[in-house]
Design a protein around this motif. Structure first.
Motif, PDB file in Angstrom:
ATOM      1  N   SER A   1      27.186  21.070  18.621  1.00 12.04           N
ATOM      2  CA  SER A   1      26.027  20.230  18.944  1.00 12.04           C
ATOM      3  C   SER A   1      25.361  19.691  17.679  1.00 12.04           C
ATOM      4  O   SER A   1      24.894  18.554  17.647  1.00 12.04           O
ATOM      5  CB  SER A   1      25.015  21.002  19.798  1.00 12.04           C
ATOM      6  OG  SER A   1      24.558  22.148  19.101  1.00 12.04           O
ATOM      7  N   THR A   2      25.334  20.492  16.624  1.00  8.24           N
ATOM      8  CA  THR A   2      24.765  20.048  15.350  1.00  8.24           C
ATOM      9  C   THR A   2      25.628  18.941  14.752  1.00  8.24           C
ATOM     10  O   THR A   2      25.117  17.938  14.251  1.00  8.24           O
ATOM     11  CB  THR A   2      24.652  21.224  14.361  1.00  8.24           C
ATOM     12  OG1 THR A   2      23.840  22.243  14.943  1.00  8.24           O
ATOM     13  CG2 THR A   2      24.057  20.790  13.036  1.00  8.24           C
ATOM     14  N   ASN A   3      26.941  19.125  14.838  1.00  6.48           N
ATOM     15  CA  ASN A   3      27.858  18.123  14.312  1.00  6.48           C
ATOM     16  C   ASN A   3      27.709  16.790  15.058  1.00  6.48           C
ATOM     17  O   ASN A   3      27.688  15.723  14.439  1.00  6.48           O
ATOM     18  CB  ASN A   3      29.293  18.641  14.412  1.00  6.48           C
ATOM     19  CG  ASN A   3      30.231  17.885  13.520  1.00  6.48           C
ATOM     20  OD1 ASN A   3      29.846  17.423  12.452  1.00  6.48           O
ATOM     21  ND2 ASN A   3      31.459  17.734  13.970  1.00  6.48           N
ATOM     22  N   ARG A   4      27.558  16.852  16.386  1.00  5.95           N
ATOM     23  CA  ARG A   4      27.351  15.635  17.180  1.00  5.95           C
ATOM     24  C   ARG A   4      26.057  14.941  16.779  1.00  5.95           C
ATOM     25  O   ARG A   4      26.008  13.719  16.660  1.00  5.95           O
ATOM     26  CB  ARG A   4      27.303  15.973  18.680  1.00  5.95           C
ATOM     27  CG  ARG A   4      28.645  16.058  19.336  1.00  5.95           C
ATOM     28  CD  ARG A   4      28.549  16.059  20.859  1.00  5.95           C
ATOM     29  NE  ARG A   4      27.557  16.962  21.401  1.00  5.95           N
ATOM     30  CZ  ARG A   4      27.769  18.246  21.704  1.00  5.95           C
ATOM     31  NH1 ARG A   4      28.952  18.786  21.491  1.00  5.95           N
ATOM     32  NH2 ARG A   4      26.806  18.978  22.214  1.00  5.95           N
ATOM     33  N   MET A   5      24.994  15.743  16.588  1.00  5.27           N
ATOM     34  CA  MET A   5      23.703  15.176  16.210  1.00  5.27           C
ATOM     35  C   MET A   5      23.805  14.471  14.855  1.00  5.27           C
ATOM     36  O   MET A   5      23.328  13.349  14.698  1.00  5.27           O
ATOM     37  CB  MET A   5      22.631  16.261  16.153  1.00  5.27           C
ATOM     38  CG  MET A   5      21.265  15.736  15.722  1.00  5.27           C
ATOM     39  SD  MET A   5      20.085  17.026  15.312  1.00  5.27           S
ATOM     40  CE  MET A   5      20.805  17.701  13.843  1.00  5.27           C
ATOM     41  N   LEU A   6      24.443  15.107  13.887  1.00  2.00           N
ATOM     42  CA  LEU A   6      24.569  14.512  12.550  1.00  2.00           C
ATOM     43  C   LEU A   6      25.402  13.237  12.600  1.00  2.00           C
ATOM     44  O   LEU A   6      25.071  12.247  11.939  1.00  2.00           O
ATOM     45  CB  LEU A   6      25.173  15.513  11.571  1.00  2.00           C
ATOM     46  CG  LEU A   6      24.274  16.697  11.217  1.00  2.00           C
ATOM     47  CD1 LEU A   6      25.030  17.705  10.370  1.00  2.00           C
ATOM     48  CD2 LEU A   6      23.010  16.245  10.528  1.00  2.00           C
ATOM     49  N   ASN A   7      26.466  13.238  13.384  1.00  2.00           N
ATOM     50  CA  ASN A   7      27.282  12.028  13.532  1.00  2.00           C
ATOM     51  C   ASN A   7      26.484  10.908  14.185  1.00  2.00           C
ATOM     52  O   ASN A   7      26.598   9.742  13.800  1.00  2.00           O
ATOM     53  CB  ASN A   7      28.547  12.323  14.347  1.00  2.00           C
ATOM     54  CG  ASN A   7      29.585  13.054  13.538  1.00  2.00           C
ATOM     55  OD1 ASN A   7      29.636  12.930  12.323  1.00  2.00           O
ATOM     56  ND2 ASN A   7      30.413  13.831  14.214  1.00  2.00           N
ATOM     57  N   ARG A   8      25.659  11.251  15.184  1.00  2.00           N
ATOM     58  CA  ARG A   8      24.838  10.238  15.854  1.00  2.00           C
ATOM     59  C   ARG A   8      23.808   9.664  14.885  1.00  2.00           C
ATOM     60  O   ARG A   8      23.618   8.441  14.817  1.00  2.00           O
ATOM     61  CB  ARG A   8      24.151  10.849  17.079  1.00  2.00           C
ATOM     62  CG  ARG A   8      23.433   9.826  17.941  1.00  2.00           C
ATOM     63  CD  ARG A   8      22.694  10.455  19.087  1.00  2.00           C
ATOM     64  NE  ARG A   8      21.622  11.312  18.613  1.00  2.00           N
ATOM     65  CZ  ARG A   8      21.529  12.631  18.868  1.00  2.00           C
ATOM     66  NH1 ARG A   8      22.425  13.236  19.601  1.00  2.00           N
ATOM     67  NH2 ARG A   8      20.517  13.324  18.385  1.00  2.00           N
ATOM     68  N   ILE A   9      23.149  10.522  14.115  1.00  2.00           N
ATOM     69  CA  ILE A   9      22.143  10.059  13.157  1.00  2.00           C
ATOM     70  C   ILE A   9      22.788   9.146  12.113  1.00  2.00           C
ATOM     71  O   ILE A   9      22.244   8.105  11.753  1.00  2.00           O
ATOM     72  CB  ILE A   9      21.415  11.252  12.509  1.00  2.00           C
ATOM     73  CG1 ILE A   9      20.520  11.925  13.554  1.00  2.00           C
ATOM     74  CG2 ILE A   9      20.603  10.823  11.300  1.00  2.00           C
ATOM     75  CD1 ILE A   9      19.887  13.218  13.095  1.00  2.00           C
ATOM     76  N   LYS A  10      23.981   9.517  11.656  1.00  2.00           N
ATOM     77  CA  LYS A  10      24.699   8.670  10.694  1.00  2.00           C
ATOM     78  C   LYS A  10      25.034   7.319  11.323  1.00  2.00           C
ATOM     79  O   LYS A  10      24.868   6.275  10.686  1.00  2.00           O
ATOM     80  CB  LYS A  10      25.967   9.383  10.219  1.00  2.00           C
ATOM     81  CG  LYS A  10      26.725   8.622   9.162  1.00  2.00           C
ATOM     82  CD  LYS A  10      27.775   9.485   8.518  1.00  2.00           C
ATOM     83  CE  LYS A  10      29.108   9.243   9.139  1.00  2.00           C
ATOM     84  NZ  LYS A  10      30.210   9.931   8.426  1.00  2.00           N
ATOM     85  N   SER A  11      25.458   7.332  12.579  1.00  2.00           N
ATOM     86  CA  SER A  11      25.782   6.085  13.278  1.00  2.00           C
ATOM     87  C   SER A  11      24.541   5.209  13.448  1.00  2.00           C
ATOM     88  O   SER A  11      24.609   3.990  13.301  1.00  2.00           O
ATOM     89  CB  SER A  11      26.392   6.385  14.648  1.00  2.00           C
ATOM     90  OG  SER A  11      27.622   7.025  14.504  1.00  2.00           O
ATOM     91  N   VAL A  12      23.410   5.836  13.752  1.00  2.00           N
ATOM     92  CA  VAL A  12      22.153   5.085  13.892  1.00  2.00           C
ATOM     93  C   VAL A  12      21.801   4.437  12.561  1.00  2.00           C
ATOM     94  O   VAL A  12      21.466   3.247  12.501  1.00  2.00           O
ATOM     95  CB  VAL A  12      21.003   6.004  14.388  1.00  2.00           C
ATOM     96  CG1 VAL A  12      19.650   5.317  14.253  1.00  2.00           C
ATOM     97  CG2 VAL A  12      21.253   6.435  15.825  1.00  2.00           C
ATOM     98  N   TYR A  13      21.908   5.193  11.475  1.00  2.00           N
ATOM     99  CA  TYR A  13      21.605   4.646  10.154  1.00  2.00           C
ATOM    100  C   TYR A  13      22.520   3.460   9.831  1.00  2.00           C
ATOM    101  O   TYR A  13      22.061   2.416   9.375  1.00  2.00           O
ATOM    102  CB  TYR A  13      21.749   5.731   9.067  1.00  2.00           C
ATOM    103  CG  TYR A  13      21.602   5.153   7.682  1.00  2.00           C
ATOM    104  CD1 TYR A  13      20.337   4.889   7.162  1.00  2.00           C
ATOM    105  CD2 TYR A  13      22.713   4.827   6.911  1.00  2.00           C
ATOM    106  CE1 TYR A  13      20.184   4.315   5.911  1.00  2.00           C
ATOM    107  CE2 TYR A  13      22.580   4.259   5.658  1.00  2.00           C
ATOM    108  CZ  TYR A  13      21.310   4.007   5.171  1.00  2.00           C
ATOM    109  OH  TYR A  13      21.174   3.436   3.938  1.00  2.00           O
ATOM    110  N   MET A  14      23.818   3.617  10.087  1.00  2.00           N
ATOM    111  CA  MET A  14      24.773   2.555   9.778  1.00  2.00           C
ATOM    112  C   MET A  14      24.516   1.317  10.643  1.00  2.00           C
ATOM    113  O   MET A  14      24.641   0.191  10.160  1.00  2.00           O
ATOM    114  CB  MET A  14      26.202   3.072   9.947  1.00  2.00           C
ATOM    115  CG  MET A  14      26.552   4.069   8.855  1.00  2.00           C
ATOM    116  SD  MET A  14      28.078   4.992   9.048  1.00  2.00           S
ATOM    117  CE  MET A  14      29.241   3.791   9.564  1.00  2.00           C
TER     118      MET A  14
END
Length: 73
Positions: free
Chosen positions: A4-17
């Motif tokens: 779940s942490t990994n999914r959250m970090l990937n989502r935050i990175k995608s939002v930033y990009m």
């Protein structure tokens, strides 16, 4: 790291990009693009803002800062 942490970090990175590639976006555009709740997007934006990666020049609009970021996969 928990999945779940990994999914959250990937989502935050995608939002930033997404914000970085589109210039200025609204919170609603992010909700529609990522198909998640406004509350979840706001939490992600708070993480990015806390780390000085995005800012809100006006209420409900977001843009990236000039802070240098190294994105890894």
């Amino acid at each position: 790291m928990k999945p779940s942490t990994n999914r959250m970090l990937n989502r935050i990175k995608s939002v930033y990009m997404f914000i970085n590639s589109h210039g200025t976006v609204t919170t609603q555009e992010l909700v529609e693009e990522f198909g998640i709740t406004p509350r979840t997007i706001q939490r992600d934006l708070n993480v990015l803002a806390y780390n000085d990666l995005v800012r809100s020049p006006s209420r409900g609009k977001w843009t990236t800062t000039n802070k240098k970021v190294k994105l890894s996969s």
